[in-house]
Each structure stands twice: as C-alpha cells, then as structure tokens.
Design a protein around this motif. Structure first.
Motif, short mmCIF file in Angstrom:
data_model
loop_
_atom_site.label_atom_id
_atom_site.label_comp_id
_atom_site.label_asym_id
_atom_site.label_seq_id
_atom_site.Cartn_x
_atom_site.Cartn_y
_atom_site.Cartn_z
N ASP A 209 16.31 -29.76 -12.40
CA ASP A 209 14.56 -30.47 -12.05
C ASP A 209 14.06 -30.26 -13.06
O ASP A 209 13.29 -31.35 -12.49
CB ASP A 209 14.99 -29.37 -10.79
N SER A 210 13.86 -30.43 -14.21
CA SER A 210 13.14 -29.96 -14.84
C SER A 210 13.45 -31.27 -16.31
O SER A 210 12.60 -31.73 -16.41
CB SER A 210 13.53 -28.76 -15.80
N ALA A 211 15.07 -31.32 -15.98
CA ALA A 211 15.46 -32.10 -16.37
C ALA A 211 14.53 -33.45 -16.08
O ALA A 211 14.00 -34.70 -16.29
CB ALA A 211 17.04 -33.01 -16.27
N ALA A 212 14.43 -33.57 -14.40
CA ALA A 212 13.44 -34.76 -14.03
C ALA A 212 12.07 -34.35 -14.52
O ALA A 212 11.52 -35.84 -14.05
CB ALA A 212 14.61 -34.46 -12.10
N TYR A 213 11.84 -34.27 -14.17
CA TYR A 213 10.31 -33.28 -14.49
C TYR A 213 10.35 -34.24 -15.20
O TYR A 213 8.84 -34.46 -16.00
CB TYR A 213 10.11 -32.05 -14.47
N TYR A 214 10.62 -33.31 -17.38
CA TYR A 214 9.97 -33.84 -18.11
C TYR A 214 10.54 -35.59 -18.41
O TYR A 214 9.69 -36.19 -18.86
CB TYR A 214 10.80 -33.15 -19.20
N LEU A 215 11.73 -36.40 -17.97
CA LEU A 215 12.25 -37.01 -17.70
C LEU A 215 10.25 -38.38 -17.43
O LEU A 215 10.26 -39.16 -18.17
CB LEU A 215 13.53 -38.02 -16.74
N GLU A 216 9.99 -37.98 -16.02
CA GLU A 216 8.96 -38.60 -15.68
C GLU A 216 7.96 -38.52 -16.40
O GLU A 216 6.62 -40.25 -16.26
CB GLU A 216 8.38 -37.66 -14.18
N GLU A 217 7.64 -37.08 -17.14
CA GLU A 217 6.62 -37.21 -17.81
C GLU A 217 6.53 -38.39 -19.16
O GLU A 217 5.35 -38.57 -19.74
CB GLU A 217 6.35 -35.68 -18.80
N ALA A 218 8.15 -38.40 -19.69
CA ALA A 218 8.03 -39.30 -21.11
C ALA A 218 7.81 -40.72 -20.52
O ALA A 218 7.75 -41.45 -20.95
CB ALA A 218 9.51 -39.10 -21.17
#
Length: 229
Positions: A209-218
C-alpha cells in the motif's frame, strides 16, 4: 588570506564572461571567480579540457593571491570535471585538497561539498562502504551548521547504499529524509527521485500500500516536471 565572499555569475553567459576576462579592469579576485565559473562543464559546453584549463588558472591565481577560499572552490570544481571523465585518482586528489583547505580556514560549506564529492567518486566506482563514510561525514557538517541545501541528494545516496548492502529499513529512513528536505526546498527533481525510491523501499519491505502511494507521488512530480519543461 582572503575571505571575501564569492560572487555568482548566474546571469552571465559564457561569452559575456570571456569578454569580461579580456579587459584589464577586473580585480584579481573577480577574475578568479570568472575562472571558477568557466570551470563548470555547463559553461564550457561539457568540454572537459576547457573546464580543466580554467580551473587550473583559478588555482594558479588563487595561490598567487593567497585566497584560500577561492582556491578550495577551484580544486573542488576541477575535481568534479575529473570525476566526469572517470579520472577518479585526480578527482579524489583535488576534492581532498579542497577539503583540507576548507578545513584550514573554517569554510564549512566547502568541507561539506568536498566530502560529498569524494563520496560520489567512490560510489561511482562501487566502493560502497567508503562512499557511505564520506556521505555521513558530509551530513554531520550539514546538521552542525544547519546547511541542508545539499541534503536531499546526500540522503538519497546513503539510502541507495543501504539498500544495496541489504539494510532496507535504514535505506527507507534515509530516502524519507531525502523526501523531507526536497519537499522543504521544493526541489521537484529530488521529490520525484525520493518518492520513487521510497516506493521501491516499501515494495522490498512487502508494504505494498505504501509502495503504491509513493509511486503515485513520484508520478505526480514527474508529470509536473514534464508539463513545465
């Protein structure tokens, strides 16, 4: 020894700097500043020979003036050029000279930058533990002085080394610090890099979930960069 503040030529083109150097009215300290500006690859159109030539002139004149602050800058800039052409021995020699001189005169920012540049030289040659030591010492000076202007990239370099040496939790923490300082500075490139690496860190730690969140931020910062370029 001169501690006259260095002035920047950010608004001048290479041609304007060269024209100014042709005249005789320049003060010698200003002449050194111009030489140091021309030592940057961006001013010499990525021609290493040109960068080295002007850095050597800056070194020669700084020594004549006993201007140690400008001398430390000249060594640092020629060191960057040598690193760019993979002459690591020369790169490290000049960065060490920059650090030594900066330390002698208490020029903390010069010390910080030289240590970081030595770390980069070792990192580029896969000498990871040595590189990490230099990065961490550079960060100590940043913390000591409150000068965090270069912190995002240094923290990110540390994060990369910790990841490659298997310390995933510490790697994540350093990428988080890179994100924190890049957010403070509104440094879009480093925001994209730190968020992307945080995504990788969380994925490796099985926190999807956190991986997906930061990917969207990037992706957001990537889109912002491409739309404004």
């Amino acid at each position: 020894m001169s501690l006259t503040p260095l002035f920047s030529q950010e608004d001048l083109s290479r041609e304007q700097i060269l024209r100014a150097l042709e005249g005789n009215e320049l003060h010698d300290t200003s002449r050194v500043d111009y030489y140091n500006e021309l030592a940057w690859p961006v001013y010499s159109y990525d021609q290493a020979d040109s960068s080295i030539y002007y850095a050597e002139k800056a070194i020669e004149l700084s020594k004549k003036l006993n201007d140690l602050k400008r001398l430390s800058v000249a060594h640092r800039r020629i060191g960057i050029t040598y690193a760019n052409i993979s002459d690591i021995k020369s790169a490290i020699f000049h960065q060490e000279e920059s650090y030594r001189i900066s330390k002698e005169i208490g020029f903390k920012r010069g010390m910080l930058l030289a240590l970081n540049n030595i770390g980069v030289a070792y990192l580029n040659n896969e000498v990871l533990n040595t590189a990490l030591t230099y990065f961490l010492n550079s960060l100590k000076i940043a913390e000591e002085t409150g000068d965090f202007s270069s912190a995002p990239s240094i923290y990110a370099n540390c994060g990369m080394i910790y990841r490659r040496t298997g310390d995933l939790e510490r790697s994540k923490d350093y990428f988080m610090k890179a994100k924190y300082y890049s957010d403070l500075q509104k440094n879009a490139e480093m925001q994209m890099i730190s968020n992307s690496n945080l995504s990788t860190s969380y994925r490796l730690l099985k926190n999807l979930d956190s991986a997906a969140y930061y990917l969207e931020e990037a992706k957001k910062y990537y889109n912002d960069n491409t739309s404004s370029s």
